[in-house]
Motif scaffolding. Structure first.
Motif, short mmCIF file in Angstrom:
data_model
loop_
_atom_site.label_atom_id
_atom_site.label_comp_id
_atom_site.label_asym_id
_atom_site.label_seq_id
_atom_site.Cartn_x
_atom_site.Cartn_y
_atom_site.Cartn_z
N GLU A 2 -2.53 60.23 40.22
CA GLU A 2 -2.01 61.34 41.02
C GLU A 2 -0.52 61.15 41.21
N SER A 3 0.21 62.21 41.03
CA SER A 3 1.66 62.13 41.19
C SER A 3 2.23 63.53 41.29
N ARG A 4 3.37 63.66 41.94
CA ARG A 4 4.12 64.92 41.99
C ARG A 4 5.39 64.80 41.15
N CYS A 5 5.48 63.74 40.34
CA CYS A 5 6.65 63.50 39.51
C CYS A 5 6.60 64.41 38.28
N ILE A 6 7.76 65.01 37.97
CA ILE A 6 7.82 65.96 36.85
C ILE A 6 8.93 65.63 35.86
N ALA A 7 9.79 64.66 36.20
CA ALA A 7 10.94 64.36 35.35
C ALA A 7 11.45 62.96 35.66
N TRP A 8 12.30 62.45 34.76
CA TRP A 8 13.05 61.26 35.12
C TRP A 8 14.52 61.60 35.08
N ARG A 9 15.31 60.78 35.77
CA ARG A 9 16.73 61.07 35.92
C ARG A 9 17.53 59.79 35.84
N ASP A 10 18.78 59.93 35.39
CA ASP A 10 19.66 58.77 35.31
C ASP A 10 21.08 59.22 35.58
N ILE A 11 21.56 58.95 36.78
CA ILE A 11 22.92 59.34 37.15
C ILE A 11 23.95 58.38 36.58
N GLN A 12 23.54 57.18 36.14
CA GLN A 12 24.46 56.21 35.56
C GLN A 12 24.65 56.41 34.06
N SER A 13 23.83 57.25 33.45
CA SER A 13 23.96 57.51 32.02
C SER A 13 25.25 58.28 31.75
N HIS A 73 23.61 71.68 32.58
CA HIS A 73 22.89 72.09 33.79
C HIS A 73 23.21 73.52 34.23
N ASP A 74 24.33 74.07 33.78
CA ASP A 74 24.65 75.45 34.20
C ASP A 74 23.72 76.48 33.59
N ARG A 75 22.84 76.04 32.68
CA ARG A 75 21.82 76.94 32.13
C ARG A 75 20.67 77.17 33.11
N ILE A 76 20.56 76.32 34.13
CA ILE A 76 19.50 76.47 35.12
C ILE A 76 19.77 77.71 35.96
N GLN A 77 18.79 78.60 36.01
CA GLN A 77 18.91 79.86 36.74
C GLN A 77 18.25 79.82 38.11
N GLY A 78 17.27 78.93 38.26
CA GLY A 78 16.58 78.85 39.53
C GLY A 78 15.46 77.83 39.48
N ILE A 79 15.12 77.32 40.66
CA ILE A 79 14.03 76.36 40.80
C ILE A 79 13.08 76.91 41.85
N GLU A 127 32.52 62.77 40.73
CA GLU A 127 32.13 63.32 42.03
C GLU A 127 31.50 64.71 41.87
N LEU A 128 32.10 65.54 41.03
CA LEU A 128 31.58 66.89 40.81
C LEU A 128 30.21 66.85 40.14
N GLY A 129 30.08 66.03 39.10
CA GLY A 129 28.80 65.89 38.43
C GLY A 129 27.72 65.37 39.35
N GLU A 130 28.09 64.41 40.18
CA GLU A 130 27.12 63.85 41.13
C GLU A 130 26.67 64.90 42.13
N ARG A 131 27.59 65.76 42.55
CA ARG A 131 27.24 66.82 43.51
C ARG A 131 26.22 67.79 42.90
N TYR A 132 26.46 68.24 41.65
CA TYR A 132 25.52 69.14 40.98
C TYR A 132 24.19 68.44 40.71
N PHE A 138 24.80 66.63 33.02
CA PHE A 138 25.82 66.88 34.04
C PHE A 138 27.11 66.21 33.57
N PRO A 139 27.72 66.73 32.48
CA PRO A 139 28.84 66.06 31.81
C PRO A 139 30.21 66.41 32.39
N TYR A 140 30.63 65.66 33.37
CA TYR A 140 31.94 65.90 33.97
C TYR A 140 32.81 64.68 33.76
#
Length: 113
Positions: A45-56, A5-11, A89-94, A73-75
């Protein structure tokens, strides 16, 4: 494709800027992600652009770009976090900061966890 995720420069409203493996700045176009998500999910119709999994292991957000691009987000988790089956905790914050930034720009992500 998969990146830390540190490759992300901006949204921004139109897309996400990131650095690829060659050190070049690239953009994920959110309108393309939205169309690909609607084709995948069958929604009209949707504004969804991705899926996510914080438990992975590791947690990730994967965009429906072409091809799909995943940010991880590998911490390392403490023994207590492992025992309680919580992400680090750190990964979850990012992770949450990224989801919140997407929300602020008007986009949603589908929760797989």
């Amino acid at each position: 494709m998969e990146y830390h995720h540190d490759r992300i420069q901006g949204i921004e409203r139109e897309g996400l800027l990131y650095i690829d493996d060659d050190g070049r700045e690239r953009t994920i176009d959110f309108e393309t992600c939205r169309r690909n998500w609607m084709n995948h999910s069958g929604q009209s119709e949707s504004r969804c652009i991705a899926w996510r999994d914080i438990q992975s292991e590791p947690p990730y957000i994967e965009f429906f770009s072409d091809p799909k691009i995943r940010f991880t987000f590998p911490y390392k988790r403490t023994w207590r976090e492992k025992w309680k089956r919580h992400p680090s905790e750190l990964g979850e914050r990012y992770f949450q900061a990224t989801v919140d930034a997407l929300d602020r720009e008007g986009w949603t992500t589908f929760d797989l966890s």
